[in-house]
Structure formats: structure tokens, C-alpha cells
Design a protein around this motif. Structure first.
Motif, PDB file in Angstrom:
ATOM      1  N   GLY A  65     -36.072 -12.486 179.803  1.00  9.91           N
ATOM      2  CA  GLY A  65     -35.448 -13.567 179.046  1.00  9.91           C
ATOM      3  C   GLY A  65     -35.997 -13.657 177.626  1.00  9.91           C
ATOM      4  N   LEU A  66     -37.310 -13.482 177.483  1.00 10.93           N
ATOM      5  CA  LEU A  66     -37.912 -13.495 176.144  1.00 10.93           C
ATOM      6  C   LEU A  66     -37.418 -12.331 175.296  1.00 10.93           C
ATOM      7  N   VAL A  67     -37.291 -11.159 175.909  1.00  7.92           N
ATOM      8  CA  VAL A  67     -36.799  -9.989 175.179  1.00  7.92           C
ATOM      9  C   VAL A  67     -35.350 -10.199 174.743  1.00  7.92           C
ATOM     10  N   ILE A  68     -34.536 -10.725 175.623  1.00  6.32           N
ATOM     11  CA  ILE A  68     -33.127 -10.970 175.284  1.00  6.32           C
ATOM     12  C   ILE A  68     -33.010 -12.016 174.185  1.00  6.32           C
ATOM     13  N   GLU A  69     -33.800 -13.101 174.269  1.00  5.38           N
ATOM     14  CA  GLU A  69     -33.771 -14.126 173.220  1.00  5.38           C
ATOM     15  C   GLU A  69     -34.209 -13.552 171.876  1.00  5.38           C
ATOM     16  N   GLY A  70     -35.240 -12.715 171.890  1.00  7.58           N
ATOM     17  CA  GLY A  70     -35.689 -12.084 170.651  1.00  7.58           C
ATOM     18  C   GLY A  70     -34.630 -11.175 170.063  1.00  7.58           C
ATOM     19  N   LYS A  72     -31.352 -11.430 170.562  1.00 13.77           N
ATOM     20  CA  LYS A  72     -30.263 -12.270 170.064  1.00 13.77           C
ATOM     21  C   LYS A  72     -30.647 -12.944 168.749  1.00 13.77           C
ATOM     22  N   ALA A  73     -31.894 -13.368 168.638  1.00 13.71           N
ATOM     23  CA  ALA A  73     -32.339 -14.017 167.397  1.00 13.71           C
ATOM     24  C   ALA A  73     -32.293 -13.031 166.230  1.00 13.71           C
ATOM     25  N   ARG A  74     -32.754 -11.822 166.459  1.00 12.77           N
ATOM     26  CA  ARG A  74     -32.697 -10.812 165.397  1.00 12.77           C
ATOM     27  C   ARG A  74     -31.266 -10.473 165.050  1.00 12.77           C
ATOM     28  N   ARG A  75     -30.439 -10.322 166.044  1.00  7.27           N
ATOM     29  CA  ARG A  75     -29.033 -10.000 165.802  1.00  7.27           C
ATOM     30  C   ARG A  75     -28.323 -11.175 165.136  1.00  7.27           C
ATOM     31  N   GLY A  76     -28.673 -12.385 165.535  1.00 11.63           N
ATOM     32  CA  GLY A  76     -28.085 -13.576 164.939  1.00 11.63           C
ATOM     33  C   GLY A  76     -28.446 -13.704 163.473  1.00 11.63           C
TER      34      GLY A  76
END
Length: 107
Positions: A65-70, A72-76
Motif C-alpha cells: 500500500g505504501l509503494v502504491i501510494e508513493g 500514485k503521488a509521484r505520478r500525480g
């Protein structure tokens, strides 16, 4: 003091999301997984593996979950920069901004 599985899960999740303690929690969880000293000893047929599987599943879920959030944040951030540049060049006084919100009920 009341003990519940939900409070233990919340404590673990908050601790692993704290960057100061994240690697210590991951290391401690992995050491607990390979350690012969458990809450339920591993020589018991099914009960012995339940605590290890539960803790390992919790660790994998939270880290992924932390990897996915990171990601998504970078992509966002990249997408937001591209969108800002695109809207700056085509400013129109009649354009409006729409915000899409996913509502979640809170108990």
C-alpha cells in the motif's frame, strides 16, 4: 484498557506509516516471522502458523500500500504539472473547474 484486534491493527499501521520507525517495524516483523519464539509456537499444527501468516500478510499489505501510494503521488505530481501547463496556455473566462469527490461514510 480494552484490547481489540482493531486497535492492534491500527497501532501497527500507524507505526509502519511513520517514516522514522518504518524500517524498524519491517525488520522486527521479519525477525518475528523467522524466530522460533512466537505467541503460538510453530510446532502446533495449524495454530502455530496462523500468527506468522497473519503478521506476514499484514506486513505485505501495508508495504505494498505504501509503494502504491508513493507511485500514485509521484505520478500525480507529474500529471498535475502537465495539466497546469496545459490550462495556462488555454485560459478562457467561460471555463469552469469540476471537482470529482468519492464520498465515504464515517461511523
Amino acid at each position: 484498557m480494552k484490547f481489540s484486534v482493531q486497535s492492534l491493527y491500527t497501532w501497527y499501521r500507524d507505526l509502519i506509516r511513520n517514516p522514522k520507525y518504518r524500517w524498524w517495524v519491517i525488520l522486527g516483523t521479519l525477525l518475528y516471522f523467522v524466530s522460533p519464539f512466537d505467541i503460538a509456537p510453530d510446532f502446533l499444527p495449524i495454530v502455530g502458523q496462523i500468527d506468522d501468516v497473519f503478521l506476514l500478510t499484514l506486513l505485505v499489505t501495508e508495504v505494498s500500500g505504501l509503494v502504491i501510494e508513493g507511485f500514485k503521488a509521484r505520478r500525480g505530481n507529474i500529471d498535475a504539472n502537465v495539466e497546469v501547463q496545459a490550462t495556462d496556455t488555454t485560459k478562457d473566462s467561460t471555463s469552469s473547474t469540476t471537482v470529482d469527490v468519492d464520498a465515504v461514510s464515517v461511523k
